[in-house]
Scaffold this motif. Sequence first.
Motif, short mmCIF file in Angstrom:
data_model
loop_
_atom_site.label_atom_id
_atom_site.label_comp_id
_atom_site.label_asym_id
_atom_site.label_seq_id
_atom_site.Cartn_x
_atom_site.Cartn_y
_atom_site.Cartn_z
N ARG A 154 86.85 46.98 -13.43
CA ARG A 154 88.20 46.72 -13.94
C ARG A 154 88.16 45.75 -15.10
O ARG A 154 87.31 44.87 -15.17
CB ARG A 154 89.09 46.16 -12.84
N ASN A 155 89.14 45.90 -15.99
CA ASN A 155 89.27 44.92 -17.06
C ASN A 155 90.26 43.84 -16.61
O ASN A 155 90.93 43.99 -15.59
CB ASN A 155 89.69 45.57 -18.38
N LYS A 156 90.31 42.76 -17.36
CA LYS A 156 91.10 41.60 -16.95
C LYS A 156 92.58 41.94 -16.83
O LYS A 156 93.25 41.44 -15.93
CB LYS A 156 90.88 40.42 -17.88
N ASP A 157 93.11 42.79 -17.68
CA ASP A 157 94.54 43.10 -17.64
C ASP A 157 94.91 43.90 -16.39
O ASP A 157 95.90 43.58 -15.71
CB ASP A 157 94.97 43.86 -18.89
N SER A 158 94.12 44.93 -16.06
CA SER A 158 94.46 45.72 -14.87
C SER A 158 94.27 44.90 -13.60
O SER A 158 95.03 45.05 -12.64
CB SER A 158 93.64 47.02 -14.82
N TYR A 159 93.27 44.02 -13.59
CA TYR A 159 93.06 43.19 -12.40
C TYR A 159 94.18 42.17 -12.25
O TYR A 159 94.67 41.93 -11.15
CB TYR A 159 91.70 42.50 -12.45
N TYR A 162 86.38 32.31 -19.09
CA TYR A 162 85.66 33.21 -19.98
C TYR A 162 84.21 32.76 -20.16
O TYR A 162 83.94 31.58 -20.35
CB TYR A 162 86.34 33.27 -21.35
N GLU A 185 81.17 44.82 -21.30
CA GLU A 185 82.15 44.95 -22.38
C GLU A 185 83.10 43.75 -22.35
O GLU A 185 83.45 43.26 -21.27
CB GLU A 185 82.97 46.23 -22.18
N GLY A 200 86.26 41.62 -21.95
CA GLY A 200 87.43 41.87 -21.13
C GLY A 200 87.13 42.37 -19.73
O GLY A 200 88.02 42.48 -18.89
N THR A 201 85.85 42.64 -19.44
CA THR A 201 85.45 43.11 -18.11
C THR A 201 85.44 41.95 -17.12
O THR A 201 84.95 40.86 -17.44
CB THR A 201 84.03 43.74 -18.16
N VAL A 234 85.74 36.39 -16.79
CA VAL A 234 85.82 37.55 -17.68
C VAL A 234 84.76 37.44 -18.78
O VAL A 234 84.52 36.36 -19.31
CB VAL A 234 87.23 37.61 -18.32
N GLU A 235 84.16 38.59 -19.11
CA GLU A 235 83.23 38.67 -20.25
C GLU A 235 84.02 38.47 -21.54
O GLU A 235 84.94 39.21 -21.83
CB GLU A 235 82.52 40.02 -20.28
#
Length: 132
Positions: free
Chosen positions: A75-80, A95, A102, A104-105, A129-130
């Motif tokens: 998942r990316n940070k926004d969906s999580y 961060y 990638e 945002g992961t 987050v990456e």
Amino acid sequence: MPNLVDQMFESVKNNSGYQTMFSVEAVYEYNEAVPKGKIFEQDVEANTLIAASTKVTVKVSKGSQYPVIPQFEGRNKDSYAIALEDLGIPYTFSYVTTGEAEPGTVLSVDPNPGSSFDLESSKKVVITVEQG
């Protein structure tokens, strides 16, 4: 008086037929057994006659006080963040740059996914987050 138990509060509040019969006020409480937004108690007994100006107080579920922290893999940070918001879980981002994912992961979450989170605590879930 209609039976409001097991109805969604938003539907009751916005029901124009109900608005002409009574006014409704919500008291929100955690309830482990009743989904968020659903009415689980009313202070005026169903099937009784009431005056049009009667104020009815209903108890509405805030959902569980102890939701489970969801998995983050893939998942990316926004969906999580949206998944946590849906559960009412507060969070903050941290961060890091690893170069292994990638930007945002989500790399990790503290406390761990699968743990219960007490919504009454002053803690926040830390989402690492990456940055890229």
